[in-house]
Design a protein around this motif. Structure first.
Motif, PDB file in Angstrom:
ATOM      1  N   UNK A 102       0.799  -1.220   0.000  1.00  0.00           N
ATOM      2  CA  UNK A 102       0.000   0.000   0.000  1.00  0.00           C
ATOM      3  C   UNK A 102       0.840   1.283   0.000  1.00  0.00           C
ATOM      4  N   UNK A 103       2.066   1.215  -0.506  1.00  0.00           N
ATOM      5  CA  UNK A 103       2.917   2.393  -0.616  1.00  0.00           C
ATOM      6  C   UNK A 103       3.336   2.557  -2.068  1.00  0.00           C
ATOM      7  N   UNK A 104       3.395   3.799  -2.526  1.00  0.00           N
ATOM      8  CA  UNK A 104       3.805   4.091  -3.898  1.00  0.00           C
ATOM      9  C   UNK A 104       4.535   5.424  -3.901  1.00  0.00           C
ATOM     10  N   UNK A 105       5.802   5.397  -4.298  1.00  0.00           N
ATOM     11  CA  UNK A 105       6.621   6.606  -4.295  1.00  0.00           C
ATOM     12  C   UNK A 105       7.338   6.759  -5.627  1.00  0.00           C
ATOM     13  N   UNK A 106       7.955   7.919  -5.803  1.00  0.00           N
ATOM     14  CA  UNK A 106       8.506   8.274  -7.114  1.00  0.00           C
ATOM     15  C   UNK A 106       9.905   7.717  -7.361  1.00  0.00           C
ATOM     16  N   UNK A 107      10.528   7.112  -6.349  1.00  0.00           N
ATOM     17  CA  UNK A 107      11.845   6.508  -6.551  1.00  0.00           C
ATOM     18  C   UNK A 107      11.959   5.274  -5.667  1.00  0.00           C
ATOM     19  N   UNK A 108      12.815   4.359  -6.065  1.00  0.00           N
ATOM     20  CA  UNK A 108      13.022   3.154  -5.266  1.00  0.00           C
ATOM     21  C   UNK A 108      13.659   3.501  -3.925  1.00  0.00           C
ATOM     22  N   UNK A 109      14.504   4.537  -3.910  1.00  0.00           N
ATOM     23  CA  UNK A 109      15.143   4.954  -2.665  1.00  0.00           C
ATOM     24  C   UNK A 109      14.108   5.496  -1.676  1.00  0.00           C
ATOM     25  N   UNK A 110      13.168   6.305  -2.173  1.00  0.00           N
ATOM     26  CA  UNK A 110      12.123   6.846  -1.310  1.00  0.00           C
ATOM     27  C   UNK A 110      11.214   5.738  -0.799  1.00  0.00           C
ATOM     28  N   UNK A 111      10.939   4.754  -1.643  1.00  0.00           N
ATOM     29  CA  UNK A 111      10.110   3.637  -1.223  1.00  0.00           C
ATOM     30  C   UNK A 111      10.800   2.826  -0.130  1.00  0.00           C
ATOM     31  N   UNK A 112      12.082   2.539  -0.313  1.00  0.00           N
ATOM     32  CA  UNK A 112      12.834   1.802   0.697  1.00  0.00           C
ATOM     33  C   UNK A 112      12.843   2.551   2.026  1.00  0.00           C
ATOM     34  N   UNK A 113      13.012   3.867   1.958  1.00  0.00           N
ATOM     35  CA  UNK A 113      13.023   4.677   3.180  1.00  0.00           C
ATOM     36  C   UNK A 113      11.659   4.671   3.862  1.00  0.00           C
ATOM     37  N   UNK A 114      10.576   4.694   3.066  1.00  0.00           N
ATOM     38  CA  UNK A 114       9.233   4.673   3.646  1.00  0.00           C
ATOM     39  C   UNK A 114       8.968   3.346   4.354  1.00  0.00           C
ATOM     40  N   UNK A 115       9.364   2.254   3.724  1.00  0.00           N
ATOM     41  CA  UNK A 115       9.183   0.948   4.352  1.00  0.00           C
ATOM     42  C   UNK A 115       9.946   0.893   5.675  1.00  0.00           C
ATOM     43  N   UNK A 116      11.166   1.417   5.690  1.00  0.00           N
ATOM     44  CA  UNK A 116      11.967   1.418   6.918  1.00  0.00           C
ATOM     45  C   UNK A 116      11.305   2.262   8.001  1.00  0.00           C
ATOM     46  N   UNK A 117      10.736   3.413   7.632  1.00  0.00           N
ATOM     47  CA  UNK A 117      10.059   4.256   8.624  1.00  0.00           C
ATOM     48  C   UNK A 117       8.867   3.530   9.223  1.00  0.00           C
ATOM     49  N   UNK A 118       8.107   2.848   8.364  1.00  0.00           N
ATOM     50  CA  UNK A 118       6.951   2.109   8.870  1.00  0.00           C
ATOM     51  C   UNK A 118       7.387   1.003   9.822  1.00  0.00           C
ATOM     52  N   UNK A 119       8.431   0.271   9.457  1.00  0.00           N
ATOM     53  CA  UNK A 119       8.906  -0.828  10.299  1.00  0.00           C
ATOM     54  C   UNK A 119       9.435  -0.325  11.641  1.00  0.00           C
ATOM     55  N   UNK A 120       9.947   0.910  11.675  1.00  0.00           N
ATOM     56  CA  UNK A 120      10.407   1.505  12.939  1.00  0.00           C
ATOM     57  C   UNK A 120       9.256   2.036  13.784  1.00  0.00           C
ATOM     58  N   UNK A 121       8.066   2.092  13.212  1.00  0.00           N
ATOM     59  CA  UNK A 121       6.920   2.632  13.940  1.00  0.00           C
ATOM     60  C   UNK A 121       6.717   4.115  13.748  1.00  0.00           C
ATOM     61  N   UNK A 122       7.430   4.716  12.776  1.00  0.00           N
ATOM     62  CA  UNK A 122       7.343   6.171  12.592  1.00  0.00           C
ATOM     63  C   UNK A 122       6.019   6.639  11.988  1.00  0.00           C
ATOM     64  N   UNK A 123       5.208   5.716  11.438  1.00  0.00           N
ATOM     65  CA  UNK A 123       3.912   6.106  10.890  1.00  0.00           C
ATOM     66  C   UNK A 123       2.876   6.306  11.996  1.00  0.00           C
ATOM     67  N   UNK A 124       3.198   5.887  13.216  1.00  0.00           N
ATOM     68  CA  UNK A 124       2.249   6.000  14.312  1.00  0.00           C
ATOM     69  C   UNK A 124       1.321   4.809  14.384  1.00  0.00           C
ATOM     70  N   UNK A 125       0.391   4.888  15.301  1.00  0.00           N
ATOM     71  CA  UNK A 125      -0.559   3.783  15.540  1.00  0.00           C
ATOM     72  C   UNK A 125      -1.963   4.344  15.695  1.00  0.00           C
ATOM     73  N   UNK A 126      -2.933   3.455  15.510  1.00  0.00           N
ATOM     74  CA  UNK A 126      -4.323   3.831  15.715  1.00  0.00           C
ATOM     75  C   UNK A 126      -4.674   3.718  17.194  1.00  0.00           C
ATOM     76  N   UNK A 127      -5.541   4.621  17.637  1.00  0.00           N
ATOM     77  CA  UNK A 127      -6.142   4.443  18.944  1.00  0.00           C
ATOM     78  C   UNK A 127      -7.114   3.271  18.901  1.00  0.00           C
ATOM     79  N   UNK A 128      -7.272   2.567  19.987  1.00  0.00           N
ATOM     80  CA  UNK A 128      -8.227   1.462  20.011  1.00  0.00           C
ATOM     81  C   UNK A 128      -9.629   1.997  19.868  1.00  0.00           C
TER      82      UNK A 128
END
Length: 278
Positions: free
Chosen positions: A251-277
């Motif tokens: 569910x991610x789409x970016x303009x470069x492979x480098x940006x995509x790799x960085x986005x995946x890493x941010x998500x895996x680190x938890x930088x996208x945040x979480x939903x409240x229950x």
């Protein structure tokens, strides 16, 4: 001459049924749209999931039996009612979830994925909505046009958009027709929603699910929709192409492979945040 793309059926049991349209890996020929799902959702289907690099837009048709309970990791939680639209510009990353508001009732909607310009893909995510009663409507005999995004005739959606697009929800009574001008520079396509819709004299319906794209091809920049056999409904999409690469991963789409790799890493680190229950 019309160019056509094929709608694909996408079902998850009986709880999620859809006709889906996707561009290829370079988002052609529907750029700046990445994809559209014409969907019927009767139960929670997809768990909370990340987005990055594009906008996830939900538009509910007026005949939807219930609304959508929407929430994201920005702290937003709202009810998208029939006729309303919610836009989540994922930017550099957000976690998002939508579920039907009332068990046992079916949501009839469009899930629309719209690319962001590359310079906005690294910006913080944000979201906005338009309520059903705020959507401008144009009436003429036997024709109704709702304008949740962009403009038509002399009415303009109240939303300011990060990507230049237009969405027209068009209802035609039997025997009626409507001529739609395409904004200069826009790519346009038509998705049949209900009944048989004729596009510049070419019939399209969900029993023969081909979608005309890149409309129109001539200098007139107009497309004519008609309902030759009964009441019909269609959506006209258009937007200014971004002409930038699209690199997908889930569910991610970016303009470069480098940006995509960085986005995946941010998500895996938890930088996208979480939903409240809930």
């Amino acid at each position: 001459m019309l160019t056509t793309a094929r709608l694909q059926r996408m079902n998850h049991g009986s709880r999620f049924r859809a006709f889906t349209l996707r561009g290829d890996r370079h988002a052609k020929p529907i750029d700046p749209f990445l994809g559209v799902d014409h969907a019927w959702i009767s139960e929670p289907t997809f768990p909370a999931h990340p987005h990055a690099g594009f906008s996830a837009v939900s538009y509910l048709f007026m005949d939807s039996q219930t609304g959508i309970d929407n929430q994201d990791s920005l702290g937003n939680r709202n009810l998208i009612q029939p006729g309303g639209l919610h836009w989540t510009a994922a930017g550099n990353g957000v976690v998002h979830e939508e579920v039907p508001a009332e068990p046992g009732k079916t949501v009839h909607m469009l899930q629309i994925f719209i690319n962001l310009p590359e310079d906005k893909q690294s910006q913080a995510p944000f979201a906005f909505s338009v309520e059903s009663q705020e959507v401008p409507v144009v009436h003429s005999p036997g024709v109704k046009v709702r304008v949740p995004l962009g403009s038509f005739h002399n009415v303009v959606s109240p939303l300011s958009l990060p990507t230049d697009v237009r969405l027209l929800d068009i209802s035609l009574e039997a025997g009626r027709e409507l001529s739609v001008s395409i904004p200069e520079g826009h790519v346009a396509f038509v998705m049949p929603i209900d009944g048989e819709v004729s596009v510049d004299g070419h019939p399209f319906d969900l029993s023969d699910p081909k979608v005309p794209v890149n409309l129109p091809q001539g200098a007139d920049r107009r497309v004519t929709l008609s309902a030759p056999t009964g009441n019909a409904k269609a959506v006209v999409f258009s937007g200014t192409p971004l002409n930038q690469p699209v690199h997908w991963q889930g569910p991610m789409a970016l303009a470069s492979s480098e940006a995509l790799t960085a986005a995946v890493a941010r998500y895996q680190r938890g930088d996208f945040g979480n939903l409240n229950l809930r």
